[in-house]
Design a protein around this motif. Structure first.
Motif, PDB file in Angstrom:
ATOM      1  N   GLU A  80     -37.118  33.689   6.934  1.00 42.38           N
ATOM      2  CA  GLU A  80     -36.333  33.502   8.021  1.00 42.38           C
ATOM      3  C   GLU A  80     -36.873  33.325   9.468  1.00 42.38           C
ATOM      4  O   GLU A  80     -36.589  32.920  10.559  1.00 42.38           O
ATOM      5  CB  GLU A  80     -34.763  34.848   8.516  1.00 42.38           C
ATOM      6  CG  GLU A  80     -33.662  34.681   9.896  1.00 42.38           C
ATOM      7  CD  GLU A  80     -32.794  35.794   9.913  1.00 42.38           C
ATOM      8  OE1 GLU A  80     -31.927  35.646  10.267  1.00 42.38           O
ATOM      9  OE2 GLU A  80     -32.612  37.010   8.854  1.00 42.38           O
ATOM     10  N   GLU A  81     -37.420  34.575   9.600  1.00 47.13           N
ATOM     11  CA  GLU A  81     -39.244  34.745  10.726  1.00 47.13           C
ATOM     12  C   GLU A  81     -39.648  33.397  10.487  1.00 47.13           C
ATOM     13  O   GLU A  81     -39.364  33.194  11.661  1.00 47.13           O
ATOM     14  CB  GLU A  81     -39.978  35.944   9.312  1.00 47.13           C
ATOM     15  CG  GLU A  81     -40.554  36.417  11.101  1.00 47.13           C
ATOM     16  CD  GLU A  81     -40.236  36.130  12.467  1.00 47.13           C
ATOM     17  OE1 GLU A  81     -40.759  35.863  13.568  1.00 47.13           O
ATOM     18  OE2 GLU A  81     -38.978  36.659  12.767  1.00 47.13           O
ATOM     19  N   TYR A  82     -40.006  33.101   9.168  1.00 40.51           N
ATOM     20  CA  TYR A  82     -40.597  31.629   9.488  1.00 40.51           C
ATOM     21  C   TYR A  82     -39.990  31.088   9.929  1.00 40.51           C
ATOM     22  O   TYR A  82     -40.435  29.397  11.178  1.00 40.51           O
ATOM     23  CB  TYR A  82     -41.024  31.115   8.043  1.00 40.51           C
ATOM     24  CG  TYR A  82     -41.844  29.711   8.286  1.00 40.51           C
ATOM     25  CD1 TYR A  82     -42.980  30.294   8.401  1.00 40.51           C
ATOM     26  CD2 TYR A  82     -41.205  29.075   7.304  1.00 40.51           C
ATOM     27  CE1 TYR A  82     -44.030  28.507   8.920  1.00 40.51           C
ATOM     28  CE2 TYR A  82     -41.728  27.908   7.986  1.00 40.51           C
ATOM     29  CZ  TYR A  82     -43.509  27.905   8.020  1.00 40.51           C
ATOM     30  OH  TYR A  82     -43.788  26.528   8.040  1.00 40.51           O
ATOM     31  N   TYR A 103     -38.741  21.696  16.144  1.00 43.97           N
ATOM     32  CA  TYR A 103     -37.844  21.689  16.736  1.00 43.97           C
ATOM     33  C   TYR A 103     -36.483  22.888  16.948  1.00 43.97           C
ATOM     34  O   TYR A 103     -36.857  23.709  17.809  1.00 43.97           O
ATOM     35  CB  TYR A 103     -37.784  22.599  14.752  1.00 43.97           C
ATOM     36  CG  TYR A 103     -38.211  22.340  13.749  1.00 43.97           C
ATOM     37  CD1 TYR A 103     -38.002  20.633  13.487  1.00 43.97           C
ATOM     38  CD2 TYR A 103     -39.576  22.595  13.021  1.00 43.97           C
ATOM     39  CE1 TYR A 103     -39.148  19.904  12.313  1.00 43.97           C
ATOM     40  CE2 TYR A 103     -40.354  21.974  12.548  1.00 43.97           C
ATOM     41  CZ  TYR A 103     -40.195  20.786  12.321  1.00 43.97           C
ATOM     42  OH  TYR A 103     -41.359  20.095  11.185  1.00 43.97           O
ATOM     43  N   LYS A 104     -35.645  22.116  17.638  1.00 42.90           N
ATOM     44  CA  LYS A 104     -34.766  22.483  18.344  1.00 42.90           C
ATOM     45  C   LYS A 104     -33.701  23.429  17.964  1.00 42.90           C
ATOM     46  O   LYS A 104     -33.606  25.474  18.774  1.00 42.90           O
ATOM     47  CB  LYS A 104     -33.186  21.944  19.079  1.00 42.90           C
ATOM     48  CG  LYS A 104     -34.177  20.277  19.608  1.00 42.90           C
ATOM     49  CD  LYS A 104     -33.611  18.739  19.945  1.00 42.90           C
ATOM     50  CE  LYS A 104     -34.104  17.538  19.467  1.00 42.90           C
ATOM     51  NZ  LYS A 104     -32.607  16.393  19.654  1.00 42.90           N
ATOM     52  N   ASN A 105     -33.715  23.731  16.721  1.00 43.02           N
ATOM     53  CA  ASN A 105     -33.115  25.135  15.607  1.00 43.02           C
ATOM     54  C   ASN A 105     -32.954  24.494  14.461  1.00 43.02           C
ATOM     55  O   ASN A 105     -33.652  24.207  14.434  1.00 43.02           O
ATOM     56  CB  ASN A 105     -31.002  25.103  17.223  1.00 43.02           C
ATOM     57  CG  ASN A 105     -31.041  22.876  16.364  1.00 43.02           C
ATOM     58  OD1 ASN A 105     -30.471  22.640  15.341  1.00 43.02           O
ATOM     59  ND2 ASN A 105     -29.669  22.754  17.712  1.00 43.02           N
ATOM     60  N   LEU A 106     -32.507  25.749  13.964  1.00 45.79           N
ATOM     61  CA  LEU A 106     -32.096  25.438  12.620  1.00 45.79           C
ATOM     62  C   LEU A 106     -31.918  24.963  11.894  1.00 45.79           C
ATOM     63  O   LEU A 106     -32.638  24.063  11.109  1.00 45.79           O
ATOM     64  CB  LEU A 106     -31.933  26.842  12.287  1.00 45.79           C
ATOM     65  CG  LEU A 106     -31.462  26.935  10.815  1.00 45.79           C
ATOM     66  CD1 LEU A 106     -32.967  27.410  10.339  1.00 45.79           C
ATOM     67  CD2 LEU A 106     -30.974  28.587  10.028  1.00 45.79           C
ATOM     68  N   GLN A 144     -40.812  28.240  13.701  1.00 42.68           N
ATOM     69  CA  GLN A 144     -41.091  27.480  13.869  1.00 42.68           C
ATOM     70  C   GLN A 144     -40.259  26.513  15.347  1.00 42.68           C
ATOM     71  O   GLN A 144     -41.149  25.508  16.194  1.00 42.68           O
ATOM     72  CB  GLN A 144     -40.864  26.569  12.328  1.00 42.68           C
ATOM     73  CG  GLN A 144     -41.950  27.038  11.552  1.00 42.68           C
ATOM     74  CD  GLN A 144     -42.895  26.423  11.521  1.00 42.68           C
ATOM     75  OE1 GLN A 144     -42.972  25.133  12.294  1.00 42.68           O
ATOM     76  NE2 GLN A 144     -43.891  27.387  11.487  1.00 42.68           N
ATOM     77  N   ILE A 145     -39.091  27.427  15.078  1.00 41.85           N
ATOM     78  CA  ILE A 145     -38.337  26.860  16.175  1.00 41.85           C
ATOM     79  C   ILE A 145     -39.050  27.501  17.906  1.00 41.85           C
ATOM     80  O   ILE A 145     -38.839  26.427  18.406  1.00 41.85           O
ATOM     81  CB  ILE A 145     -36.741  27.847  16.070  1.00 41.85           C
ATOM     82  CG1 ILE A 145     -35.887  26.750  15.275  1.00 41.85           C
ATOM     83  CG2 ILE A 145     -36.034  26.979  17.476  1.00 41.85           C
ATOM     84  CD1 ILE A 145     -35.522  27.637  14.568  1.00 41.85           C
TER      85      ILE A 145
END
Length: 81
Positions: free
Chosen positions: A13-15, A25-28, A19-20
């Motif tokens: 989750e932290e990774y 990336y805009k979101n998950l 990235q975001i």
């Protein structure tokens, strides 16, 4: 649109959040979408490589000449409706 609920270990989750935050990336959802697209590309590439290897292993090589191309074109024209 389909929604999924997934459980992830804290490190994963932290990774994802990293990235975001990095702006890649805009979101998950965007991140997951791009992962799926890359997976599709990889699978397509693997299939293509398999087909190319199968072609190389399919028999003795033949010379491709202008006459060969003319014959292939004629065969294809015959198959047209």
């Amino acid at each position: 649109m389909t929604q999924f609920n997934i459980s992830l270990p804290p490190a994963v989750e932290e990774y994802l959040h990293q990235q975001i935050r990095q702006g890649d990336y805009k979101n998950l959802e965007d991140y997951i979408y791009h992962l799926i697209l890359e997976d599709q590309k990889r699978n397509t590439q693997e299939k293509l490589e398999t087909m190319l290897i199968d072609g190389l292993d399919s028999g003795a090589p033949i010379p491709i000449t202008e006459e060969w191309w003319q014959q292939k074109r004629a065969e294809l024209v015959k198959k047209l409706p």
